[in-house]
Design a protein around this motif. Structure first.
Motif, PDB file in Angstrom:
ATOM      1  N   ASP A 257       0.818  -1.212   0.000  1.00 37.67           N
ATOM      2  CA  ASP A 257       0.000   0.000   0.000  1.00 37.67           C
ATOM      3  C   ASP A 257       0.853   1.264   0.000  1.00 37.67           C
ATOM      4  OD1 ASP A 257      -2.310  -1.451  -0.057  1.00 37.67           O
ATOM      5  OD2 ASP A 257      -2.922  -1.022   2.005  1.00 37.67           O
ATOM      6  N   ASN A 261       0.667   4.021  -2.868  1.00 37.77           N
ATOM      7  CA  ASN A 261       0.485   5.428  -2.535  1.00 37.77           C
ATOM      8  C   ASN A 261       1.549   6.292  -3.195  1.00 37.77           C
ATOM      9  OD1 ASN A 261       1.327   7.715  -0.266  1.00 37.77           O
ATOM     10  ND2 ASN A 261      -0.885   7.555  -0.624  1.00 37.77           N
ATOM     11  N   CYS A 262       2.790   5.807  -3.225  1.00 40.07           N
ATOM     12  CA  CYS A 262       3.849   6.556  -3.907  1.00 40.07           C
ATOM     13  C   CYS A 262       3.487   6.798  -5.367  1.00 40.07           C
ATOM     14  CB  CYS A 262       5.174   5.794  -3.832  1.00 40.07           C
ATOM     15  SG  CYS A 262       5.967   5.794  -2.218  1.00 40.07           S
ATOM     16  N   LYS A 264       0.498   6.977  -6.637  1.00 40.87           N
ATOM     17  CA  LYS A 264      -0.574   7.985  -6.675  1.00 40.87           C
ATOM     18  C   LYS A 264      -0.009   9.389  -6.475  1.00 40.87           C
ATOM     19  CE  LYS A 264      -4.263   4.991  -4.822  1.00 40.87           C
ATOM     20  NZ  LYS A 264      -5.185   4.787  -3.670  1.00 40.87           N
ATOM     21  N   CYS A 407      -0.527  12.293   2.895  1.00 36.75           N
ATOM     22  CA  CYS A 407      -0.690  12.032   1.453  1.00 36.75           C
ATOM     23  C   CYS A 407      -1.648  10.864   1.223  1.00 36.75           C
ATOM     24  CB  CYS A 407       0.651  11.777   0.788  1.00 36.75           C
ATOM     25  SG  CYS A 407       1.564  10.358   1.430  1.00 36.75           S
ATOM     26  N   GLY A 408      -2.726  10.825   1.992  1.00 38.38           N
ATOM     27  CA  GLY A 408      -3.691   9.753   1.819  1.00 38.38           C
ATOM     28  C   GLY A 408      -3.529   8.660   2.843  1.00 38.38           C
ATOM     29  N   THR A 409      -4.166   7.541   2.581  1.00 37.48           N
ATOM     30  CA  THR A 409      -4.167   6.419   3.525  1.00 37.48           C
ATOM     31  C   THR A 409      -3.888   5.116   2.788  1.00 37.48           C
ATOM     32  OG1 THR A 409      -6.527   5.961   3.261  1.00 37.48           O
ATOM     33  CG2 THR A 409      -5.898   7.595   4.935  1.00 37.48           C
ATOM     34  N   ASP A 410      -3.668   4.068   3.571  1.00 39.54           N
ATOM     35  CA  ASP A 410      -3.557   2.749   2.955  1.00 39.54           C
ATOM     36  C   ASP A 410      -4.955   2.177   2.751  1.00 39.54           C
ATOM     37  OD1 ASP A 410      -4.395   1.821   5.435  1.00 39.54           O
ATOM     38  OD2 ASP A 410      -2.587   0.647   5.843  1.00 39.54           O
ATOM     39  N   SER A 411      -5.033   0.929   2.345  1.00 36.18           N
ATOM     40  CA  SER A 411      -6.314   0.345   1.951  1.00 36.18           C
ATOM     41  C   SER A 411      -7.274   0.139   3.115  1.00 36.18           C
ATOM     42  CB  SER A 411      -6.081  -0.988   1.237  1.00 36.18           C
ATOM     43  OG  SER A 411      -5.361  -1.886   2.077  1.00 36.18           O
ATOM     44  N   ILE A 444      -5.475  13.021  -2.578  1.00 35.58           N
ATOM     45  CA  ILE A 444      -5.129  11.598  -2.750  1.00 35.58           C
ATOM     46  C   ILE A 444      -5.870  10.767  -1.704  1.00 35.58           C
ATOM     47  CG2 ILE A 444      -3.247   9.905  -2.671  1.00 35.58           C
ATOM     48  CD1 ILE A 444      -1.381  12.166  -3.579  1.00 35.58           C
TER      49      ILE A 444
END
Length: 445
Positions: A257, A261-262, A264, A407-411, A444
Protein backbone atom coordinates in the motif's frame (compact mmCIF):
# COMPACT_ATOMS: atom_id res chain seq x y z
CA UNK A 1 -16.32 24.86 13.96
CA UNK A 2 -14.69 25.92 17.20
CA UNK A 3 -12.00 28.59 16.99
CA UNK A 4 -9.64 26.02 18.52
CA UNK A 5 -9.89 24.05 15.26
CA UNK A 6 -8.99 27.06 13.08
CA UNK A 7 -5.50 27.84 11.70
CA UNK A 8 -3.06 29.29 14.22
CA UNK A 9 -3.11 32.71 12.56
CA UNK A 10 -6.91 32.84 12.75
CA UNK A 11 -6.89 31.89 16.43
CA UNK A 12 -4.33 34.56 17.24
CA UNK A 13 -6.15 37.18 15.15
CA UNK A 14 -9.43 36.50 16.93
CA UNK A 15 -7.75 36.83 20.32
CA UNK A 16 -5.78 39.90 19.28
CA UNK A 17 -8.99 41.61 18.10
CA UNK A 18 -10.91 40.75 21.27
CA UNK A 19 -13.32 38.34 19.58
CA UNK A 20 -11.97 35.58 21.84
CA UNK A 21 -9.94 35.53 25.04
CA UNK A 22 -6.88 33.51 26.04
CA UNK A 23 -8.77 32.38 29.13
CA UNK A 24 -11.67 30.95 27.08
CA UNK A 25 -9.33 29.09 24.72
CA UNK A 26 -7.34 27.68 27.61
CA UNK A 27 -10.52 26.58 29.37
CA UNK A 28 -11.72 24.84 26.19
CA UNK A 29 -8.38 23.12 25.57
CA UNK A 30 -8.25 21.86 29.16
CA UNK A 31 -11.78 20.56 28.76
CA UNK A 32 -10.83 18.75 25.60
CA UNK A 33 -7.83 17.27 27.38
CA UNK A 34 -10.09 15.93 30.13
CA UNK A 35 -12.62 14.53 27.65
CA UNK A 36 -10.31 13.13 24.96
CA UNK A 37 -7.08 12.08 26.62
CA UNK A 38 -8.41 9.07 28.49
CA UNK A 39 -8.73 6.99 25.33
CA UNK A 40 -5.32 7.82 23.90
CA UNK A 41 -3.01 8.64 26.86
CA UNK A 42 -1.29 11.50 25.05
CA UNK A 43 -0.94 13.90 27.99
CA UNK A 44 0.99 12.93 31.11
CA UNK A 45 0.59 16.19 33.05
CA UNK A 46 -1.51 19.33 32.88
CA UNK A 47 -0.16 22.74 33.81
CA UNK A 48 -1.92 23.85 37.00
CA UNK A 49 -0.96 27.43 36.17
CA UNK A 50 -2.35 27.39 32.61
CA UNK A 51 -5.29 29.66 33.43
CA UNK A 52 -2.97 32.08 35.18
CA UNK A 53 -0.69 32.04 32.10
CA UNK A 54 -3.71 32.79 29.93
CA UNK A 55 -4.62 35.75 32.12
CA UNK A 56 -1.07 37.02 31.76
CA UNK A 57 -1.41 36.89 27.99
CA UNK A 58 -4.66 38.84 28.25
CA UNK A 59 -2.87 41.49 30.33
CA UNK A 60 -0.17 41.80 27.69
CA UNK A 61 -2.76 42.25 24.97
CA UNK A 62 -4.51 44.97 26.97
CA UNK A 63 -1.17 46.76 27.31
CA UNK A 64 -0.93 46.91 23.52
CA UNK A 65 1.39 44.02 22.66
CA UNK A 66 0.98 42.26 19.30
CA UNK A 67 1.43 38.52 19.81
CA UNK A 68 1.64 36.17 16.80
CA UNK A 69 0.36 33.19 18.85
CA UNK A 70 -1.96 35.14 21.13
CA UNK A 71 -3.88 32.71 23.33
CA UNK A 72 -2.95 29.59 21.35
CA UNK A 73 -2.93 26.54 23.69
CA UNK A 74 0.12 24.32 23.20
CA UNK A 75 1.50 21.06 24.58
CA UNK A 76 5.16 20.19 25.08
CA UNK A 77 6.86 16.78 24.83
CA UNK A 78 8.10 15.23 28.06
CA UNK A 79 11.79 15.75 27.24
CA UNK A 80 11.65 19.52 26.61
CA UNK A 81 12.06 21.66 29.70
CA UNK A 82 9.09 23.76 30.84
CA UNK A 83 9.93 25.70 33.98
CA UNK A 84 8.26 24.36 37.09
CA UNK A 85 6.63 21.35 35.43
CA UNK A 86 7.62 17.71 35.83
CA UNK A 87 9.68 16.73 32.81
CA UNK A 88 10.70 13.08 33.06
CA UNK A 89 11.64 12.10 29.47
CA UNK A 90 9.39 9.07 29.87
CA UNK A 91 11.60 7.54 32.57
CA UNK A 92 10.92 6.49 36.14
CA UNK A 93 14.44 7.70 36.91
CA UNK A 94 13.21 11.27 36.43
CA UNK A 95 9.71 10.92 37.86
CA UNK A 96 10.50 13.68 40.39
CA UNK A 97 12.38 16.01 38.04
CA UNK A 98 10.96 19.52 37.71
CA UNK A 99 12.50 21.69 35.01
CA UNK A 100 14.47 24.62 36.48
CA UNK A 101 13.92 26.80 33.40
CA UNK A 102 12.24 26.92 30.01
CA UNK A 103 13.92 25.56 26.93
CA UNK A 104 14.54 28.40 24.46
CA UNK A 105 11.78 27.06 22.19
CA UNK A 106 9.26 27.11 25.04
CA UNK A 107 10.34 30.61 26.02
CA UNK A 108 9.78 31.77 22.43
CA UNK A 109 6.30 30.24 22.32
CA UNK A 110 5.38 32.00 25.55
CA UNK A 111 6.84 35.28 24.35
CA UNK A 112 4.61 34.96 21.28
CA UNK A 113 1.52 34.59 23.46
CA UNK A 114 1.05 30.82 23.47
CA UNK A 115 -0.22 29.15 26.67
CA UNK A 116 1.37 25.88 27.77
CA UNK A 117 -1.46 23.66 29.01
CA UNK A 118 0.58 20.54 29.71
CA UNK A 119 3.14 17.87 28.86
CA UNK A 120 2.82 14.99 26.40
CA UNK A 121 4.03 11.41 26.69
CA UNK A 122 7.17 10.08 25.06
CA UNK A 123 9.13 6.85 25.07
CA UNK A 124 11.94 6.52 27.61
CA UNK A 125 14.74 8.98 26.80
CA UNK A 126 13.09 9.47 23.38
CA UNK A 127 14.93 6.36 22.19
CA UNK A 128 12.16 4.20 20.76
CA UNK A 129 9.89 4.42 17.72
CA UNK A 130 6.68 3.78 19.65
CA UNK A 131 5.32 5.71 22.61
CA UNK A 132 5.20 2.99 25.26
CA UNK A 133 7.02 3.33 28.58
CA UNK A 134 6.85 1.98 32.15
CA UNK A 135 6.26 5.54 33.41
CA UNK A 136 3.48 6.62 31.04
CA UNK A 137 2.06 3.37 29.67
CA UNK A 138 0.76 2.99 26.12
CA UNK A 139 -0.10 6.01 23.98
CA UNK A 140 -2.65 5.36 21.25
CA UNK A 141 -3.44 6.75 17.81
CA UNK A 142 -6.65 8.85 17.64
CA UNK A 143 -7.24 7.62 14.08
CA UNK A 144 -7.58 4.11 15.51
CA UNK A 145 -6.79 3.56 19.22
CA UNK A 146 -5.72 -0.01 18.51
CA UNK A 147 -2.72 1.45 16.68
CA UNK A 148 0.40 3.31 17.76
CA UNK A 149 0.95 6.95 16.83
CA UNK A 150 4.63 6.05 16.55
CA UNK A 151 7.36 7.62 18.61
CA UNK A 152 9.06 9.01 20.33
CA UNK A 153 6.90 12.13 19.94
CA UNK A 154 3.71 10.06 19.99
CA UNK A 155 2.01 12.01 22.76
CA UNK A 156 2.40 15.33 20.95
CA UNK A 157 1.03 14.01 17.67
CA UNK A 158 -1.80 12.13 19.34
CA UNK A 159 -2.88 15.26 21.19
CA UNK A 160 -2.91 17.37 18.02
CA UNK A 161 -4.59 14.62 15.99
CA UNK A 162 -7.28 14.37 18.69
CA UNK A 163 -7.90 18.11 18.41
CA UNK A 164 -6.90 18.86 22.00
CA UNK A 165 -4.50 21.61 20.89
CA UNK A 166 -3.61 23.01 17.46
CA UNK A 167 0.16 22.97 18.08
CA UNK A 168 2.60 20.82 20.03
CA UNK A 169 6.36 20.55 20.26
CA UNK A 170 8.20 17.30 19.72
CA UNK A 171 11.83 16.34 19.30
CA UNK A 172 13.53 14.43 16.52
CA UNK A 173 16.86 12.58 16.65
CA UNK A 174 16.01 10.02 13.96
CA UNK A 175 12.51 10.76 12.70
CA UNK A 176 10.54 11.10 15.94
CA UNK A 177 8.62 14.15 14.73
CA UNK A 178 8.14 13.00 11.13
CA UNK A 179 7.06 9.38 11.34
CA UNK A 180 4.41 9.97 14.06
CA UNK A 181 2.75 12.78 12.03
CA UNK A 182 2.74 10.41 9.05
CA UNK A 183 0.92 7.81 11.16
CA UNK A 184 -1.71 10.32 12.30
CA UNK A 185 -2.38 12.52 9.25
CA UNK A 186 -0.48 15.58 10.51
CA UNK A 187 2.41 17.80 9.44
CA UNK A 188 5.73 17.69 11.24
CA UNK A 189 8.94 19.56 10.50
CA UNK A 190 12.53 18.69 11.39
CA UNK A 191 14.47 21.96 11.01
CA UNK A 192 18.09 22.41 9.99
CA UNK A 193 20.32 21.38 12.88
CA UNK A 194 20.61 24.14 15.52
CA UNK A 195 18.21 26.50 13.74
CA UNK A 196 16.08 26.24 16.90
CA UNK A 197 18.28 26.07 20.02
CA UNK A 198 17.82 22.66 21.64
CA UNK A 199 18.25 23.45 25.31
CA UNK A 200 18.47 24.04 28.16
CA UNK A 201 17.62 20.37 28.53
CA UNK A 202 18.79 16.90 29.49
CA UNK A 203 21.99 15.39 28.16
CA UNK A 204 21.52 13.54 24.87
CA UNK A 205 22.74 10.01 24.03
CA UNK A 206 23.99 11.35 20.68
CA UNK A 207 24.90 15.03 20.52
CA UNK A 208 24.41 17.10 17.38
CA UNK A 209 21.43 15.31 15.82
CA UNK A 210 18.43 16.21 18.00
CA UNK A 211 16.12 19.07 17.07
CA UNK A 212 12.93 20.60 18.45
CA UNK A 213 10.02 20.38 16.03
CA UNK A 214 6.55 21.88 15.53
CA UNK A 215 3.71 19.39 15.03
CA UNK A 216 0.39 20.66 13.75
CA UNK A 217 -2.41 20.19 11.23
CA UNK A 218 -1.17 22.16 8.23
CA UNK A 219 1.87 23.67 6.57
CA UNK A 220 0.38 27.12 7.12
CA UNK A 221 0.60 26.41 10.84
CA UNK A 222 4.13 25.04 10.46
CA UNK A 223 5.14 28.28 8.75
CA UNK A 224 3.83 30.46 11.56
CA UNK A 225 5.32 28.20 14.23
CA UNK A 226 8.72 28.42 12.53
CA UNK A 227 8.48 32.22 12.40
CA UNK A 228 8.11 32.17 16.17
CA UNK A 229 10.60 29.40 16.92
CA UNK A 230 13.33 30.30 14.44
CA UNK A 231 12.56 33.76 13.05
CA UNK A 232 11.87 32.34 9.58
CA UNK A 233 10.06 34.75 7.30
CA UNK A 234 7.93 33.46 4.41
CA UNK A 235 9.62 33.31 1.01
CA UNK A 236 8.36 33.05 -2.55
CA UNK A 237 7.64 29.45 -3.52
CA UNK A 238 10.57 27.91 -5.39
CA UNK A 239 10.31 25.93 -8.59
CA UNK A 240 7.80 23.09 -8.22
CA UNK A 241 10.26 20.26 -8.65
CA UNK A 242 11.28 17.23 -6.60
CA UNK A 243 13.34 14.09 -7.09
CA UNK A 244 11.55 10.98 -5.80
CA UNK A 245 12.97 7.78 -4.34
CA UNK A 246 10.67 5.06 -3.04
CA UNK A 247 13.36 3.45 -0.91
CA UNK A 248 15.76 6.38 -0.36
CA UNK A 249 18.46 4.19 -1.86
CA UNK A 250 18.39 1.85 1.13
CA UNK A 251 16.79 -1.20 -0.46
CA UNK A 252 14.21 -1.22 2.33
CA UNK A 253 11.04 -3.13 1.45
CA UNK A 254 7.76 -1.22 1.68
CA UNK A 255 4.26 -2.42 2.30
CA UNK A 256 2.39 -2.79 -1.02
CA UNK A 257 0.00 0.00 0.00
CA UNK A 258 2.94 2.36 0.57
CA UNK A 259 4.26 1.66 -2.93
CA UNK A 260 0.77 2.12 -4.38
CA UNK A 261 0.49 5.43 -2.54
CA UNK A 262 3.85 6.56 -3.91
CA UNK A 263 2.55 5.93 -7.43
CA UNK A 264 -0.57 7.98 -6.67
CA UNK A 265 1.54 10.81 -5.26
CA UNK A 266 3.82 10.91 -8.29
CA UNK A 267 0.88 10.85 -10.70
CA UNK A 268 -1.00 13.57 -8.83
CA UNK A 269 2.03 15.84 -8.63
CA UNK A 270 2.85 15.45 -12.32
CA UNK A 271 -0.75 16.14 -13.31
CA UNK A 272 -0.58 19.34 -11.24
CA UNK A 273 2.50 20.50 -13.13
CA UNK A 274 5.15 19.50 -10.63
CA UNK A 275 8.37 18.21 -12.17
CA UNK A 276 9.13 14.80 -10.65
CA UNK A 277 12.49 13.24 -11.40
CA UNK A 278 14.03 10.04 -10.11
CA UNK A 279 16.47 10.39 -7.22
CA UNK A 280 19.39 7.98 -6.97
CA UNK A 281 21.27 7.78 -3.68
CA UNK A 282 24.34 5.60 -3.60
CA UNK A 283 25.10 5.12 0.07
CA UNK A 284 28.75 4.02 0.35
CA UNK A 285 29.36 0.46 1.50
CA UNK A 286 25.57 -0.03 1.46
CA UNK A 287 25.23 1.71 4.81
CA UNK A 288 21.82 1.51 6.48
CA UNK A 289 20.05 3.62 9.07
CA UNK A 290 20.64 1.04 11.77
CA UNK A 291 24.42 1.24 11.25
CA UNK A 292 24.54 4.39 13.38
CA UNK A 293 22.64 2.82 16.32
CA UNK A 294 25.87 1.99 18.23
CA UNK A 295 26.11 5.74 18.89
CA UNK A 296 22.78 5.69 20.71
CA UNK A 297 23.51 2.45 22.53
CA UNK A 298 26.93 3.66 23.68
CA UNK A 299 25.50 7.04 24.72
CA UNK A 300 22.78 5.41 26.82
CA UNK A 301 25.32 3.05 28.37
CA UNK A 302 27.62 5.95 29.27
CA UNK A 303 24.80 7.90 30.93
CA UNK A 304 22.77 5.12 32.54
CA UNK A 305 24.87 1.95 32.58
CA UNK A 306 25.78 2.15 36.27
CA UNK A 307 22.20 2.90 37.32
CA UNK A 308 20.88 0.11 35.11
CA UNK A 309 23.21 -2.41 36.78
CA UNK A 310 21.90 -1.42 40.21
CA UNK A 311 18.19 -0.96 39.39
CA UNK A 312 17.39 -2.76 36.12
CA UNK A 313 13.68 -3.00 36.95
CA UNK A 314 13.31 0.78 36.65
CA UNK A 315 13.97 0.71 32.91
CA UNK A 316 11.86 -0.05 29.88
CA UNK A 317 13.09 -3.52 28.82
CA UNK A 318 13.70 -2.25 25.29
CA UNK A 319 15.88 0.58 26.60
CA UNK A 320 17.62 -1.79 29.01
CA UNK A 321 18.54 -3.96 26.02
CA UNK A 322 20.02 -0.90 24.29
CA UNK A 323 22.06 -0.07 27.38
CA UNK A 324 23.27 -3.64 27.69
CA UNK A 325 24.31 -3.63 24.04
CA UNK A 326 26.08 -0.32 24.55
CA UNK A 327 28.06 -1.72 27.48
CA UNK A 328 29.29 -4.57 25.29
CA UNK A 329 30.49 -2.36 22.42
CA UNK A 330 34.16 -1.77 21.72
CA UNK A 331 35.60 1.65 21.03
CA UNK A 332 36.18 0.60 17.44
CA UNK A 333 32.46 -0.19 17.06
CA UNK A 334 31.55 3.33 18.14
CA UNK A 335 34.24 4.84 15.94
CA UNK A 336 32.87 2.90 12.97
CA UNK A 337 29.39 4.27 13.67
CA UNK A 338 30.81 7.81 13.72
CA UNK A 339 32.32 7.14 10.30
CA UNK A 340 28.93 5.95 9.02
CA UNK A 341 27.34 9.13 10.37
CA UNK A 342 29.87 11.26 8.50
CA UNK A 343 29.34 9.31 5.26
CA UNK A 344 25.59 9.72 5.61
CA UNK A 345 26.06 13.46 5.93
CA UNK A 346 28.35 13.72 2.92
CA UNK A 347 26.22 11.46 0.72
CA UNK A 348 22.90 13.11 1.44
CA UNK A 349 24.23 16.66 1.21
CA UNK A 350 25.83 15.84 -2.17
CA UNK A 351 22.53 14.36 -3.40
CA UNK A 352 20.63 17.44 -2.29
CA UNK A 353 23.12 19.63 -4.14
CA UNK A 354 22.26 17.63 -7.28
CA UNK A 355 18.49 17.41 -6.89
CA UNK A 356 17.42 20.34 -4.73
CA UNK A 357 14.57 18.58 -2.91
CA UNK A 358 14.33 14.81 -2.44
CA UNK A 359 11.02 13.11 -1.67
CA UNK A 360 10.48 9.71 -0.06
CA UNK A 361 7.67 7.98 1.77
CA UNK A 362 8.07 9.06 5.40
CA UNK A 363 7.71 5.46 6.50
CA UNK A 364 7.81 2.10 4.69
CA UNK A 365 4.67 0.98 6.54
CA UNK A 366 1.58 2.34 8.23
CA UNK A 367 0.97 2.32 11.99
CA UNK A 368 1.07 -1.02 13.83
CA UNK A 369 -0.55 -2.29 17.09
CA UNK A 370 -0.14 0.18 19.94
CA UNK A 371 1.43 -2.24 22.41
CA UNK A 372 4.30 -3.20 20.08
CA UNK A 373 7.59 -1.33 19.87
CA UNK A 374 7.83 -1.95 16.13
CA UNK A 375 5.97 -3.78 13.35
CA UNK A 376 6.74 -7.46 13.05
CA UNK A 377 6.53 -7.45 9.25
CA UNK A 378 7.07 -4.94 6.44
CA UNK A 379 6.53 -5.72 2.78
CA UNK A 380 5.58 -9.29 3.60
CA UNK A 381 8.92 -10.01 5.27
CA UNK A 382 9.98 -10.12 8.95
CA UNK A 383 11.01 -6.63 10.03
CA UNK A 384 14.07 -5.70 12.06
CA UNK A 385 13.38 -3.37 15.02
CA UNK A 386 14.29 -0.19 13.13
CA UNK A 387 13.11 -1.05 9.61
CA UNK A 388 10.06 1.18 10.11
CA UNK A 389 12.52 4.10 10.51
CA UNK A 390 14.58 3.35 7.41
CA UNK A 391 14.00 6.71 5.68
CA UNK A 392 14.47 9.28 8.46
CA UNK A 393 17.70 9.11 10.55
CA UNK A 394 19.94 9.98 7.61
CA UNK A 395 18.41 13.46 7.61
CA UNK A 396 19.42 14.01 11.24
CA UNK A 397 22.99 12.95 10.62
CA UNK A 398 23.16 15.26 7.61
CA UNK A 399 21.76 18.14 9.67
CA UNK A 400 19.32 19.14 6.91
CA UNK A 401 15.61 20.05 7.11
CA UNK A 402 12.69 17.79 6.24
CA UNK A 403 8.91 17.83 6.53
CA UNK A 404 6.30 15.10 6.54
CA UNK A 405 3.00 15.84 4.80
CA UNK A 406 -0.20 13.73 4.81
CA UNK A 407 -0.69 12.03 1.45
CA UNK A 408 -3.69 9.75 1.82
CA UNK A 409 -4.17 6.42 3.53
CA UNK A 410 -3.56 2.75 2.95
CA UNK A 411 -6.31 0.35 1.95
CA UNK A 412 -7.68 0.09 5.51
CA UNK A 413 -7.60 3.79 6.31
CA UNK A 414 -4.26 4.17 8.09
CA UNK A 415 -2.60 7.53 7.29
CA UNK A 416 0.57 7.73 5.21
CA UNK A 417 3.10 10.53 4.82
CA UNK A 418 5.35 12.05 2.17
CA UNK A 419 8.77 13.26 3.33
CA UNK A 420 10.41 16.24 1.62
CA UNK A 421 14.13 16.87 2.30
CA UNK A 422 16.00 20.07 1.45
CA UNK A 423 19.49 21.51 1.68
CA UNK A 424 20.76 22.85 4.99
CA UNK A 425 19.42 26.32 5.67
CA UNK A 426 16.63 26.00 3.09
CA UNK A 427 13.91 25.67 5.72
CA UNK A 428 11.84 28.62 4.49
CA UNK A 429 12.06 27.42 0.91
CA UNK A 430 11.05 23.93 1.97
CA UNK A 431 8.00 25.28 3.77
CA UNK A 432 7.06 27.33 0.69
CA UNK A 433 7.30 24.25 -1.53
CA UNK A 434 5.34 22.11 0.91
CA UNK A 435 2.60 24.76 1.01
CA UNK A 436 2.25 24.40 -2.76
CA UNK A 437 2.19 20.60 -2.69
CA UNK A 438 -0.12 20.22 0.33
CA UNK A 439 -3.45 20.82 -1.48
CA UNK A 440 -2.43 18.39 -4.24
CA UNK A 441 -1.67 15.67 -1.70
CA UNK A 442 -4.96 16.26 0.13
CA UNK A 443 -6.82 15.01 -2.91
CA UNK A 444 -5.13 11.60 -2.75
CA UNK A 445 -7.25 8.83 -1.23
Amino acid sequence: MSLLDAPLAAIAAAVQSGMATPEDLTFEALGRAEARNSGINAICALNADAKQEASGVADRLRSGETLPLAGVPVLIKDNIWVKGLRIAQGSRLYADHFAPEDAVAVKRLRQAGAVVIGITTCSEFGCKGATVSPLHGVTRNPVNPDLTPGGSSGGSVAAVAAGIVPLALGTDAGGSSRRPPAHTGLCGMKPTQDLIPYGPSFDEPVWGISVICPITRSMENIGLAMQVLAGLEPVVAPELAIAFSKDFGTGQLRDPDVDANCNKVITALKMAGVRVDNAYLDWPNNIKGHDILPLQFAGLAQMYGDIWRKTPDLFDPAIAAQIETGLSLRGTDVAAAHQVSNRMRDTLRAALNRYGVIATPTTPCAAWPAELNAPTEIGGQPAAPRDHAAFTPQINHAGVPAVSLPCGTDSIGRPLGLQLIAQAGQDAELIALALQLEPILKEIS
